[in-house]
Design a protein around this motif. Structure first.
Motif, short mmCIF file in Angstrom:
data_model
loop_
_atom_site.label_atom_id
_atom_site.label_comp_id
_atom_site.label_asym_id
_atom_site.label_seq_id
_atom_site.Cartn_x
_atom_site.Cartn_y
_atom_site.Cartn_z
N LYS A 22 38.65 39.20 -22.57
CA LYS A 22 39.00 37.40 -22.91
C LYS A 22 39.95 36.50 -23.62
O LYS A 22 39.66 35.75 -22.53
CB LYS A 22 38.11 37.69 -24.09
N THR A 70 30.45 37.94 -22.82
CA THR A 70 30.52 38.42 -24.21
C THR A 70 30.45 39.76 -24.58
O THR A 70 30.91 40.24 -25.53
CB THR A 70 28.74 38.38 -24.52
N ARG A 71 30.41 40.46 -23.21
CA ARG A 71 30.79 42.26 -23.02
C ARG A 71 31.28 42.31 -23.21
O ARG A 71 32.60 43.63 -23.35
CB ARG A 71 29.47 42.93 -22.39
N LEU A 124 27.56 34.62 -18.12
CA LEU A 124 27.91 34.21 -19.93
C LEU A 124 27.51 35.25 -20.47
O LEU A 124 28.26 36.03 -21.09
CB LEU A 124 26.60 33.27 -20.68
N GLU A 125 26.91 36.58 -20.52
CA GLU A 125 26.63 37.31 -20.58
C GLU A 125 27.74 38.75 -20.00
O GLU A 125 28.19 39.21 -21.59
CB GLU A 125 25.45 38.76 -20.24
#
Length: 157
Positions: free
Chosen positions: A25, A18-19, A14-15
């Motif tokens: 994405k 998001t980065r 997840l981290e």
């Protein structure tokens, strides 16, 4: 009941997501959407195939108001497979005649075979009321099948 803690690996994924840069994405989400679409199409095709196979092996249509040709079939028999191919192609042009397969590898198929005393590689021709009209054993040509269909199921006048 004990609850499972989310793994460190899932937090890490997840981290990382998001980065990610926006364009990456977007590509990842697009690939996921395409993958789901492909899975949906495959599932639909499998479901359609399964439905057709169930109908093909439904022997309850004998005597149900439409003429039926039933093939006593052994899936391991090359002559049976050849007969099935020829018969199904010929019957495409005869929509009013149902084609069914009594697969002797199944309980229902074996019972049907025994009821009519048929060997494998046999075609059984039934009228709309379920009366057995003819039993034909062995490989058949397209022409032979057309002649049998014309004799047993003449076109309506």
């Amino acid at each position: 009941m004990k609850r499972k803690k989310p793994s460190a690996n899932s937090d890490n994924v997840l981290e990382r997501f998001t980065r990610m840069p926006a364009d990456r994405k977007r590509r990842l989400l697009l690939k996921g959407a395409v993958g789901l679409g492909v899975l949906g199409v495959a599932a639909g095709a499998i479901s359609d195939y399964d439905g057709k196979q169930r109908e093909l092996h439904d022997l309850s249509s004998v005597g149900a108001g439409e003429p039926v040709v039933v093939q006593v079939h052994d899936t391991s028999c090359p002559i049976c497979r050849s007969l099935k191919t020829v018969t199904s192609k010929v019957l495409v042009d005869h929509q009013h005649i149902h084609y069914r397969v009594a697969d002797i590898a199944t309980t229902e198929g074996r019972a049907f075979q025994q009821k009519y005393g048929a060997s494998k590689t046999t075609l059984l021709f039934f009228d709309a009321r379920g009366k057995l009209l003819d039993t034909v054993v062995g490989s058949q040509t397209r022409e032979d099948l057309e002649a049998l269909l014309a004799r047993h199921y003449p076109p309506a006048a």
